[in-house]
Scaffold this motif. Structure first.
Motif, PDB file in Angstrom:
ATOM      1  N   ALA A  21      83.252 -11.147  -9.794  1.00 40.24           N
ATOM      2  CA  ALA A  21      82.156  -9.986 -10.215  1.00 40.24           C
ATOM      3  C   ALA A  21      82.139  -8.646  -9.544  1.00 40.24           C
ATOM      4  O   ALA A  21      82.162  -7.608 -10.216  1.00 40.24           O
ATOM      5  N   ILE A  22      82.240  -8.681  -8.196  1.00 37.72           N
ATOM      6  CA  ILE A  22      82.142  -7.264  -7.652  1.00 37.72           C
ATOM      7  C   ILE A  22      83.598  -6.319  -7.861  1.00 37.72           C
ATOM      8  O   ILE A  22      83.339  -5.136  -8.097  1.00 37.72           O
ATOM      9  N   ILE A  23      84.690  -7.219  -7.973  1.00 38.12           N
ATOM     10  CA  ILE A  23      86.062  -6.381  -8.293  1.00 38.12           C
ATOM     11  C   ILE A  23      85.742  -6.001  -9.807  1.00 38.12           C
ATOM     12  O   ILE A  23      86.031  -4.628 -10.004  1.00 38.12           O
ATOM     13  N   LEU A  24      85.113  -6.599 -10.568  1.00 39.25           N
ATOM     14  CA  LEU A  24      84.905  -6.007 -12.038  1.00 39.25           C
ATOM     15  C   LEU A  24      83.993  -5.061 -12.258  1.00 39.25           C
ATOM     16  O   LEU A  24      84.222  -3.933 -12.897  1.00 39.25           O
ATOM     17  N   GLN A  25      82.968  -5.064 -11.372  1.00 41.43           N
ATOM     18  CA  GLN A  25      81.761  -4.080 -11.193  1.00 41.43           C
ATOM     19  C   GLN A  25      82.443  -2.855 -10.870  1.00 41.43           C
ATOM     20  O   GLN A  25      82.126  -1.673 -11.444  1.00 41.43           O
ATOM     21  N   THR A  26      83.407  -3.042  -9.795  1.00 40.38           N
ATOM     22  CA  THR A  26      83.807  -1.617  -9.427  1.00 40.38           C
ATOM     23  C   THR A  26      84.795  -0.980 -10.370  1.00 40.38           C
ATOM     24  O   THR A  26      84.911   0.519 -10.131  1.00 40.38           O
ATOM     25  N   LYS A  27      85.222  -1.494 -11.324  1.00 38.97           N
ATOM     26  CA  LYS A  27      86.185  -0.644 -12.359  1.00 38.97           C
ATOM     27  C   LYS A  27      85.316  -0.138 -13.610  1.00 38.97           C
ATOM     28  O   LYS A  27      85.773   0.797 -14.418  1.00 38.97           O
ATOM     29  N   MET A  28      83.996  -0.382 -13.565  1.00 31.84           N
ATOM     30  CA  MET A  28      83.149   0.175 -14.490  1.00 31.84           C
ATOM     31  C   MET A  28      82.716   1.550 -14.273  1.00 31.84           C
ATOM     32  O   MET A  28      82.282   1.849 -13.124  1.00 31.84           O
ATOM     33  N   LYS A  29      83.081   2.465 -14.892  1.00 35.28           N
ATOM     34  CA  LYS A  29      82.469   3.811 -14.859  1.00 35.28           C
ATOM     35  C   LYS A  29      81.971   4.402 -16.010  1.00 35.28           C
ATOM     36  O   LYS A  29      82.250   4.101 -17.165  1.00 35.28           O
ATOM     37  N   ASP A  30      81.070   5.376 -16.080  1.00 38.98           N
ATOM     38  CA  ASP A  30      80.534   5.847 -17.310  1.00 38.98           C
ATOM     39  C   ASP A  30      81.478   6.966 -17.940  1.00 38.98           C
ATOM     40  O   ASP A  30      81.937   7.772 -17.123  1.00 38.98           O
ATOM     41  N   SER A  31      81.936   6.635 -19.127  1.00 43.41           N
ATOM     42  CA  SER A  31      82.850   7.533 -19.831  1.00 43.41           C
ATOM     43  C   SER A  31      82.708   7.745 -21.427  1.00 43.41           C
ATOM     44  O   SER A  31      81.677   6.992 -21.650  1.00 43.41           O
ATOM     45  N   ASN A  32      83.429   8.594 -21.858  1.00 44.10           N
ATOM     46  CA  ASN A  32      83.318   8.536 -23.226  1.00 44.10           C
ATOM     47  C   ASN A  32      84.336   7.608 -23.709  1.00 44.10           C
ATOM     48  O   ASN A  32      85.417   7.292 -23.102  1.00 44.10           O
ATOM     49  N   LEU A  33      84.088   7.094 -24.886  1.00 47.49           N
ATOM     50  CA  LEU A  33      84.933   5.872 -25.252  1.00 47.49           C
ATOM     51  C   LEU A  33      86.200   6.262 -25.763  1.00 47.49           C
ATOM     52  O   LEU A  33      86.210   7.097 -26.702  1.00 47.49           O
ATOM     53  N   LEU A  34      87.218   5.964 -25.160  1.00 50.09           N
ATOM     54  CA  LEU A  34      88.731   6.161 -25.700  1.00 50.09           C
ATOM     55  C   LEU A  34      89.420   4.772 -26.021  1.00 50.09           C
ATOM     56  O   LEU A  34      88.728   3.846 -25.606  1.00 50.09           O
ATOM     57  N   PRO A  35      90.430   4.765 -26.727  1.00 52.11           N
ATOM     58  CA  PRO A  35      91.261   3.668 -27.085  1.00 52.11           C
ATOM     59  C   PRO A  35      91.158   2.811 -25.860  1.00 52.11           C
ATOM     60  O   PRO A  35      91.466   1.392 -26.064  1.00 52.11           O
ATOM     61  N   GLN A  36      91.840   3.422 -25.046  1.00 53.62           N
ATOM     62  CA  GLN A  36      92.365   2.364 -23.792  1.00 53.62           C
ATOM     63  C   GLN A  36      91.041   1.743 -23.149  1.00 53.62           C
ATOM     64  O   GLN A  36      91.247   0.724 -22.414  1.00 53.62           O
ATOM     65  N   ASP A  37      89.960   2.285 -23.425  1.00 52.15           N
ATOM     66  CA  ASP A  37      88.711   1.618 -23.017  1.00 52.15           C
ATOM     67  C   ASP A  37      88.399   0.159 -23.403  1.00 52.15           C
ATOM     68  O   ASP A  37      87.660  -0.644 -23.085  1.00 52.15           O
ATOM     69  N   TYR A  38      88.761   0.061 -24.794  1.00 50.59           N
ATOM     70  CA  TYR A  38      88.710  -1.380 -25.365  1.00 50.59           C
ATOM     71  C   TYR A  38      89.587  -2.078 -24.661  1.00 50.59           C
ATOM     72  O   TYR A  38      89.266  -3.526 -24.411  1.00 50.59           O
TER      73      TYR A  38
END
Length: 178
Positions: free
Chosen positions: A84-101
């Motif tokens: 969960a810590i590893i996953l949480q570090t990958k979350m950044k605030d961004s505009n949604l782009l197709p690769q974000d899905y």
């Protein structure tokens, strides 16, 4: 049932998946990693603890030696927290782009993967720990032999963490800010 969405063909399931934010998928995966892992650890502790207490009534010496099985079960919960810590570090605030899905789905399925692997691991370690406690009560020379089997059962959780890390290795939100 087929519907026409924004000038193209698509199913209502595709629309449903696209309507949910990738951040929601990522958050669900993070929560599943912790929740299901903790459930597996709790289940394993329950199975092992009952046998340690029951066997400890007849043969008190097994109570402290067999706590190693409880520690193995606790490690299962720690695997979920680490993921969960590893996953949480990958979350950044961004505009949604197709690769974000892709990132959202990869984080969701990695959380589910590590959670289910740790659920199976907790049950496996619990059952094996129960057998270790009862066999130790009957014959002390069997403890180390069955402990080796318990260590191999504990490896299931590590396999789940490794698979989940591989799933999210190339995933990452675009991070361009809103």
């Amino acid at each position: 049932m087929q519907t026409y969405l924004e000038g193209g063909h698509g199913s209502t399931a595709n629309k449903w998946f696209q309507d949910i934010s990738p951040y929601s998928w990522a958050s669900l995966g993070t929560s599943f990693a912790i929740a299901i892992s903790v459930a597996g650890a709790g289940w394993g502790i329950f199975i092992t603890g009952v046998s340690i207490i029951g066997g400890g009534v007849k043969v008190p010496r097994i109570r402290t030696k067999n706590l190693i099985s409880i520690i193995f079960c606790e490690a299962v919960a720690i695997y979920g927290i680490i993921m969960a810590i590893i996953l949480q570090t990958k979350m950044k605030d961004s505009n949604l782009l197709p690769q974000d899905y892709f990132t959202g789905f990869a984080m969701f399925w990695s959380g589910v993967t590590v959670g289910l692997c740790n659920l199976a691991c907790g049950i496996c370690v619990g059952i094996t720990g129960s057998g270790a406690a009862l066999s130790d009560a009957a014959n002390p020379s069997l403890f180390v032999k069955i402990l080796v089997v318990e260590i191999f059962g504990s490896a299931l959780g590590l396999f789940g963490v490794i698979i989940a890390i591989i799933l999210v290795a190339n995933a990452g939100f675009s991070g361009k800010g809103t």
